[in-house]
Design a protein around this motif. Sequence first.
Motif, PDB file in Angstrom:
ATOM      1  N   MET A   5       0.846  -1.222   0.000  1.00  0.00           N
ATOM      2  CA  MET A   5       0.000   0.000   0.000  1.00  0.00           C
ATOM      3  C   MET A   5       0.871   1.258   0.000  1.00  0.00           C
ATOM      4  O   MET A   5       0.541   2.241  -0.668  1.00  0.00           O
ATOM      5  CB  MET A   5      -0.950  -0.031   1.202  1.00  0.00           C
ATOM      6  N   ILE A  52      -1.106  -3.450  -5.731  1.00  0.00           N
ATOM      7  CA  ILE A  52      -2.222  -3.723  -4.831  1.00  0.00           C
ATOM      8  C   ILE A  52      -2.757  -5.142  -5.035  1.00  0.00           C
ATOM      9  O   ILE A  52      -2.989  -5.876  -4.072  1.00  0.00           O
ATOM     10  CB  ILE A  52      -3.347  -2.676  -5.048  1.00  0.00           C
ATOM     11  N   LEU A 320      -9.237   1.075  -4.340  1.00  0.00           N
ATOM     12  CA  LEU A 320      -8.085   1.510  -3.520  1.00  0.00           C
ATOM     13  C   LEU A 320      -8.523   1.989  -2.132  1.00  0.00           C
ATOM     14  O   LEU A 320      -8.067   1.448  -1.120  1.00  0.00           O
ATOM     15  CB  LEU A 320      -7.282   2.593  -4.247  1.00  0.00           C
ATOM     16  N   TYR A 324      -7.438   0.174   1.410  1.00  0.00           N
ATOM     17  CA  TYR A 324      -6.650   0.889   2.421  1.00  0.00           C
ATOM     18  C   TYR A 324      -7.403   0.918   3.753  1.00  0.00           C
ATOM     19  O   TYR A 324      -6.818   0.695   4.813  1.00  0.00           O
ATOM     20  CB  TYR A 324      -6.305   2.310   1.939  1.00  0.00           C
ATOM     21  N   THR A 389      -3.669   6.232   4.852  1.00  0.00           N
ATOM     22  CA  THR A 389      -2.309   5.740   5.101  1.00  0.00           C
ATOM     23  C   THR A 389      -1.700   6.425   6.322  1.00  0.00           C
ATOM     24  O   THR A 389      -1.125   5.770   7.195  1.00  0.00           O
ATOM     25  CB  THR A 389      -1.429   5.994   3.857  1.00  0.00           C
TER      26      THR A 389
END
Length: 402
Positions: A5, A52, A320, A324, A389
Amino acid sequence: MIPYMIMALLYLFVAIFAATAASFSSWRILPWFNGMVWLRVHFITIGVITQIVFGVMPILTAKYHGVTRPKMRWDIWSSLNVGIILLLVGIPLVSKVPIITGGTLIFIATTLLLIQLAGIKGKSGKSSGAQNGRKFYISGLIFFLIGILVGTGLFTGWSGPLGIVGDPGEVHIHANNWGFISLVFAGFFIDLYPVWTKRPLASSKAITPIFWMLTLGALALVLSPWLSNKTLAAIGALLHTGSTIWLLVLAIKPLLGDKAAWTPGIAHLLASYFWLFAPLSMAPFIIFGIEGVMPAKALEATTPQALIYGWLLQFSYAILPYFYQRFFFGEEDAELGGTWLSFTLVNLGAIFLWASILIEPMRSLLHGWAYMLWILSLLPIAWDVWQKTKAGMAKAETIAIS
Ligand code: HEM
């Protein structure tokens, strides 16, 4: 999963710069910078998406087979990422050693991942029923191996020894898009649609025929330019389009009549396939070189970008942020990503790129705007993934020091 990631986020940022350069050079704001198509396409395809899916596929497969989450495979992560960096050095310089070493390392990473996926067995020691994404992931990775081999050979003179009669660039694009990514994304629908929509696909019996139609369709679309055989192109296009439409129908039917289910994330996933079909519908003009009706040369040169930004990138706008949130915070039923703004802008971008193909006098202006619209559509997604993140790493570091 976190190292994948972090790298994907890094390449997402770089992809924004590459797209900005593409837009400015089309608008002649940076007349001296001609921007490498390879970079702006592969920051997304291998930098973000491959990263990913390499991290996610073993975790989803283990989950589906009811076995513990596999440990981080640093051998796969490092051979993939060292390979990507060597390609980023070798391809712009057209230098054989880093290209071949980089391609070989990515080939090794893909083979190790294939073996890992094939080796995951259910508690009963048996691999579980057919209704899961693993066979799509494995078939997809086999096509990726073909894509890597041909891609690595494009600038190093391997196309002849590989016996490629037709356009090797097309073999590469077909193996990676109609093969690798189409199959992996289909696998995500099989494994995650029930999580994303809280309901099953319209039928589970259709999954195996869809798998074989998609795999054989992709194979025909790879062999067609390889052997310069147009009949295979027609068969492949029919099988691939037929099975993809079938899969989309299985996904759309359960949502009909349920307004709340039509979130921007679901819209991104489903609408992105329009930009997969668009190049396929233009195939006859390119195959038969019908220049009069459609600018076949411009089509051939530009449609790969519309495919990568309109389909692949848009699909990633939904998955995505989901991945995450899921893997930084353990939220399996996290929201799909995307907003109605990112949805509008990314599809407008694809419309502008197609317009730049069809309206020759305005080609540079429209091409520049296509990339600017894609950048604007990417910013909210990049911001969302970055915030996840930052918070995820802060949480991980607190746990680490406690
Ligand atoms: C090891 C991995 C890869 C290598 C070595 C590689 C190499 C290449 C090379 C040498 C080209 C030709 C560029 C040119 O003619 O200027 C190319 C084009 C392309 N590749 Fe890859 N590639 C890789 C992975 C991928 C993946 C994973 C995808 C998609 C999922 C992809 C999609 C494309 C597309 C769409 C083009 C055409 C770009 C354009 O001309 O617009 N590649 N690749």
